[in-house]
Design a protein around this motif. Structure first.
Motif, short mmCIF file in Angstrom:
data_model
loop_
_atom_site.label_atom_id
_atom_site.label_comp_id
_atom_site.label_asym_id
_atom_site.label_seq_id
_atom_site.Cartn_x
_atom_site.Cartn_y
_atom_site.Cartn_z
N ALA A 1 0.85 -1.19 0.00
CA ALA A 1 0.00 0.00 0.00
C ALA A 1 0.89 1.24 0.00
O ALA A 1 1.73 1.40 0.89
N TRP A 2 0.71 2.09 -0.99
CA TRP A 2 1.47 3.33 -1.13
C TRP A 2 0.55 4.48 -0.75
O TRP A 2 -0.51 4.66 -1.35
N LEU A 3 0.94 5.28 0.23
CA LEU A 3 0.11 6.37 0.72
C LEU A 3 0.69 7.72 0.36
O LEU A 3 1.90 7.93 0.47
N GLY A 4 -0.17 8.62 -0.05
CA GLY A 4 0.25 9.99 -0.35
C GLY A 4 -0.90 10.95 -0.10
O GLY A 4 -2.04 10.52 0.06
N PRO A 5 -0.63 12.23 -0.06
CA PRO A 5 -1.71 13.20 0.14
C PRO A 5 -2.78 13.08 -0.94
O PRO A 5 -2.49 13.15 -2.13
N HIS A 6 -4.01 12.82 -0.53
CA HIS A 6 -5.18 12.76 -1.42
C HIS A 6 -5.11 11.58 -2.39
O HIS A 6 -5.79 11.60 -3.42
N LEU A 7 -4.34 10.54 -2.05
CA LEU A 7 -4.24 9.38 -2.94
C LEU A 7 -3.69 8.18 -2.19
O LEU A 7 -3.07 8.31 -1.13
N HIS A 8 -3.93 7.00 -2.75
CA HIS A 8 -3.17 5.81 -2.34
C HIS A 8 -3.26 4.78 -3.47
O HIS A 8 -4.17 4.82 -4.31
N VAL A 9 -2.29 3.88 -3.49
CA VAL A 9 -2.23 2.81 -4.48
C VAL A 9 -1.98 1.51 -3.73
O VAL A 9 -1.17 1.46 -2.79
N VAL A 10 -2.68 0.45 -4.14
CA VAL A 10 -2.48 -0.88 -3.55
C VAL A 10 -2.26 -1.87 -4.68
O VAL A 10 -2.94 -1.82 -5.71
N THR B 1 -9.66 8.55 5.02
CA THR B 1 -9.14 9.84 5.48
C THR B 1 -7.68 9.70 5.91
O THR B 1 -6.84 10.56 5.59
N ILE B 2 -7.36 8.61 6.61
CA ILE B 2 -6.00 8.40 7.10
C ILE B 2 -5.05 8.10 5.93
O ILE B 2 -3.94 8.65 5.87
N PHE B 3 -5.48 7.26 5.01
CA PHE B 3 -4.63 6.92 3.86
C PHE B 3 -4.26 8.18 3.07
O PHE B 3 -3.13 8.30 2.59
N HIS B 4 -5.19 9.09 2.91
CA HIS B 4 -5.02 10.25 2.04
C HIS B 4 -4.57 11.49 2.81
O HIS B 4 -4.63 12.60 2.28
N ALA B 5 -4.14 11.31 4.03
CA ALA B 5 -3.86 12.44 4.92
C ALA B 5 -2.73 13.31 4.38
O ALA B 5 -1.79 12.84 3.73
N GLY C 1 -0.48 17.14 5.73
CA GLY C 1 -0.23 18.03 6.85
C GLY C 1 -0.02 17.31 8.17
O GLY C 1 0.54 16.20 8.21
N PRO C 2 -0.50 17.88 9.28
CA PRO C 2 -0.27 17.29 10.61
C PRO C 2 -0.85 15.88 10.75
O PRO C 2 -0.26 15.05 11.44
N LEU C 3 -2.00 15.62 10.11
CA LEU C 3 -2.58 14.27 10.22
C LEU C 3 -1.67 13.23 9.57
O LEU C 3 -1.51 12.13 10.08
N ARG C 4 -1.06 13.60 8.45
CA ARG C 4 -0.12 12.68 7.80
C ARG C 4 1.08 12.40 8.70
O ARG C 4 1.52 11.25 8.84
N TRP C 5 1.61 13.45 9.34
CA TRP C 5 2.74 13.26 10.26
C TRP C 5 2.34 12.37 11.42
O TRP C 5 3.09 11.47 11.81
N ALA C 6 1.16 12.60 11.99
CA ALA C 6 0.70 11.79 13.12
C ALA C 6 0.49 10.34 12.70
O ALA C 6 0.81 9.41 13.47
N ARG C 7 -0.04 10.11 11.49
CA ARG C 7 -0.22 8.75 10.99
C ARG C 7 1.11 8.02 10.89
O ARG C 7 1.27 6.89 11.36
N ASN C 8 2.10 8.66 10.28
CA ASN C 8 3.40 8.03 10.10
C ASN C 8 4.07 7.76 11.44
O ASN C 8 4.68 6.71 11.65
N ALA C 9 3.96 8.71 12.37
CA ALA C 9 4.57 8.53 13.69
C ALA C 9 3.90 7.40 14.44
O ALA C 9 4.56 6.60 15.13
#
Length: 405
Positions: free
Chosen positions: A204-213, A368-372, A374-382
């Motif tokens: 699963a590849w995650l990026g802002p406003h997108l993901h690929v599986v 929402t989490i996959f496509h996060a 800003g701060p939500l993306r940072w929190a997800r990765n952490a």
């Protein structure tokens, strides 16, 4: 005294329902609107909960003949390729849940269910037969179809998908919810991939406003690729997303997908470049179930997407339909030769609605989490780095399905 049910819909959920009820001694008229049985789409994932259902129906050998069994789930950043998370599958799934995690082509799952149903003398298949409406009486349900065929039964199960006619009559017209997400789906032959990209993994590849599986299907001979981006279908595709339930797939251009994705890492771009043909879906769903009354009412019940359509961010759409069918079968087994169908359906709804609602809500949240960004993306990765597998695993889900209440 008869014991007959009409099942509307010949997809994965409808076939599973017919199989489960027939094994429990129920006569089934299965109505399929198409001229031939088939399944539109590409790959799907089956967690141990869904594989457990197929095992209970004696379909393990058929599953192993057509599926792949990934060793792990890898979560990575779509732009930098950095690893974000990891979940062991394979032997670990068997050890924790007693069943493996499987990936396969939708048509293969549909085909193995169809073959099983065709061996059940209690199931009567009707092609070119689309439900037009029904009337529920004190003891029977009368079903009318567009081809003027009529059926009388003790009960009706609507397994006719997101645009369910059974649902519309049971609950009233309720427009589906447009997610604003588009799913591009394609397939790649494993032999066309470099060796490192053929590994039996769900990635699963995650990026802002997108993901690929992507993941292996058909015994690992092919890979299914799904890219989800945020956007809407334009007028050139024939109207609003989902406006025509008979045309829910569109030809898609890779250039449009790459433009929507933006710059992605080289490894992901290499996988996308090897997809020969893309199909495009607009993702629609409904709000999570709010009560058992939305799952069944009197002698009529809903199953799968007709009751609880899912966004694909928990990979449980087919699994929940299989669980629904298994639950109906279990209840019918204990109901004797003349089930009290309103009571049986009430128990089915009480067993299923909260679990299905939770999966609906979790699927939406995952998007929402996959496509996060800003701060939500940072929190997800952490969080994935800190909590590891415990954050990605879903013991509450994979240990199912729950026994009927």
């Amino acid at each position: 005294m008869t014991n007959k049910v009409v099942v509307a819909g010949g997809g994965i959920g409808g076939l599973a329902c017919a199989l489960a009820l027939a094994r429990a001694g129920v006569e089934v008229d299965l109505l399929e609107q198409a001229a031939a049985f088939g399944e539109v789409g590409a790959g799907l994932q089956l967690g141990p909960n869904a594989v457990r259902v197929l095992h209970a129906w004696g379909l393990t050998e058929a599953l192993y003949a057509s599926a792949a069994f990934p060793e792990a789930l890898h979560v990575r950043d779509a732009h930098s390729a950095s690893p974000l998370g990891h979940l062991r599958l394979g032997a670990m799934s068997r050890a924790h849940y007693g069943q493996p995690y499987a990936t396969l082509h939708r048509a293969d799952l549909h085909g193995l269910l169809l073959e099983a149903v065709q061996h059940e003398r209690r199931v009567h298949l009707h092609l070119d037969t689309r439900l037009a409406g029904y009337e529920e009486g004190p003891t029977r349900v009368n079903v009318t179809c567009e081809n003027e065929a009529t059926f009388e039964a003790d009960a009706l199960v609507g397994a006719d998908g997101l645009w369910s006619r059974v649902r519309a009559e049971m609950l009233g017209a309720q427009p589906a919810r447009v997610s604003g997400h588009l799913a591009y789906r394609g397939m790649v032959a494993a032999e066309d991939l470099p060796g490192v990209m053929r590994e039996p993994l769900v990635t699963a590849w995650l990026g802002p406003h997108l993901h690929v599986v992507h993941y292996p299907v058909r015994r690992g001979e092919w890979f299914n690729v799904v890219a989800v981006v945020e956007g809407m279908l334009g007028r050139g595709h024939g109207g609003p997303p989902g406006s025509d339930p008979q045309s829910w797939t569109h030809e898609a251009r890779q250039a449009d997908l790459l433009a929507a994705l933006g710059p992605v890492c080289q490894e992901l771009k290499a996988m996308l470049d090897r997809v020969g043909e893309w199909k495009l879906w607009a993702l629609n769903d409904r709000t999570p179930l709010a009560s058992a009354a939305e799952h069944a009412k009197g002698r009529v019940a809903l199953l799968g997407d007709a009751a609880h359509p899912l966004r694909p961010y928990l990979a449980q759409g087919a699994a929940m339909a299989l669980e629904d069918a298994w639950t109906l079968g279990r209840l019918a087994e204990t109901a004797g030769d003349a089930p009290d169908w309103p009571r049986l359906f009430a128990r089915y709804a009480e067993t299923r609605w909260q679990r299905n609602a939770q999966v609906q809500a979790r699927s939406q949240r995952n998007g929402t989490i996959f496509h996060a960004s800003g701060p939500l993306r940072w929190a997800r990765n952490a969080s994935m780095a800190l909590l590891g597998e415990s954050l990605i695993d879903n013991a509450w889900l994979y240990s199912g399905p729950p026994e009927p209440v």
